[in-house]
Write an enzyme that holds these catalytic residues in place. Sequence first.
Site, short mmCIF file in Angstrom:
data_model
loop_
_atom_site.label_atom_id
_atom_site.label_comp_id
_atom_site.label_asym_id
_atom_site.label_seq_id
_atom_site.Cartn_x
_atom_site.Cartn_y
_atom_site.Cartn_z
N CYS A 77 0.84 -1.21 0.00
CA CYS A 77 0.00 0.00 0.00
C CYS A 77 0.87 1.26 0.00
CB CYS A 77 -1.00 -0.05 1.15
SG CYS A 77 -2.42 0.99 0.82
N HIS A 175 -3.26 -4.78 1.77
CA HIS A 175 -2.61 -5.03 3.06
C HIS A 175 -2.52 -6.54 3.34
CE1 HIS A 175 -2.46 -0.98 4.97
NE2 HIS A 175 -3.34 -0.72 4.02
N GLU A 177 -0.98 -8.07 5.53
CA GLU A 177 -0.75 -8.39 6.96
C GLU A 177 -2.07 -8.46 7.73
OE1 GLU A 177 -0.65 -5.53 5.62
OE2 GLU A 177 -1.13 -3.92 7.05
N1 LIG Z 1 -3.49 2.01 3.40
C1 LIG Z 1 -2.57 2.74 2.88
O1 LIG Z 1 -1.37 2.50 3.01
C2 LIG Z 1 -3.06 3.95 2.17
C3 LIG Z 1 -2.02 4.69 1.38
C4 LIG Z 1 -2.32 6.16 1.38
N2 LIG Z 1 -3.56 6.46 0.73
C5 LIG Z 1 -1.17 6.92 0.76
O2 LIG Z 1 -1.33 7.54 -0.24
O3 LIG Z 1 -0.10 6.91 1.29
#
Ligand SMILES: NC(=O)CC[C@H](N)C(=O)O
Length: 195
Positions: A77, A175, A177
């Site tokens: 992410c 994610h 995890e």
């Molecule tokens: N769950 C996340 O890691 C979201 C990422 C977040 N929207 C970002 O731009 O950093």
Amino acid sequence: MIGVFALQGNVREHLQMLAQVGEQAVPVRRPSELDAVDALVLPGGESTTMYKLARSFELFEPLQKRIADGMPVFGTCAGMIMLADRITGGIEGQETLGGLDVTVQRNAFGRQVDSFEADLEFAAFDAPYHAVFIRAPWVERVGPDVEVLSTVRSGPAMGRIVAVRHDRLLATSFHPEMTGDARLHGYFADLVRDL
Ligand SMILES: NC(=O)CC[C@H](N)C(=O)O
């Protein structure tokens, strides 16, 4: 030994998943701790905060150097955003560590679907992988050496790239995890062991 970047994000969950696949993993908050690991997980969180924290804890440049020297990294992410060579939708001046030859779109799935779940297919796994996306990015473009590992299979985001590998760098929009499924951590641990 695998480290987990520990200035932000689900650090404990990543440490637990790595333990499940037989890796004794440690949190990384300072340059000396980074020196002690062979590979790193960059968790989700908020990439704008993450790069600022990495800068103020003097980890940004050491991280960039280790990645350029071939350290394996698994970015999830916000961690995927941090690894991307190019991003769109970033804030003014937002920096990434780079190394992964992709363009990543931040918050790509839109406000209405801030978070959602989907079953993904991976060639390396026998059964679908249940993925949780939270204000997730997607991969907009990939360079010639990047392998697409998975795309969204249905709905408005069908076909969007959500997992990639570029040599020793692995990245997912979601994610891994959060669901108790340790197969991606296992995939990463194998990649590290096989070096
Ligand atoms: N769950 C996340 O890691 C979201 C990422 C977040 N929207 C970002 O731009 O950093």
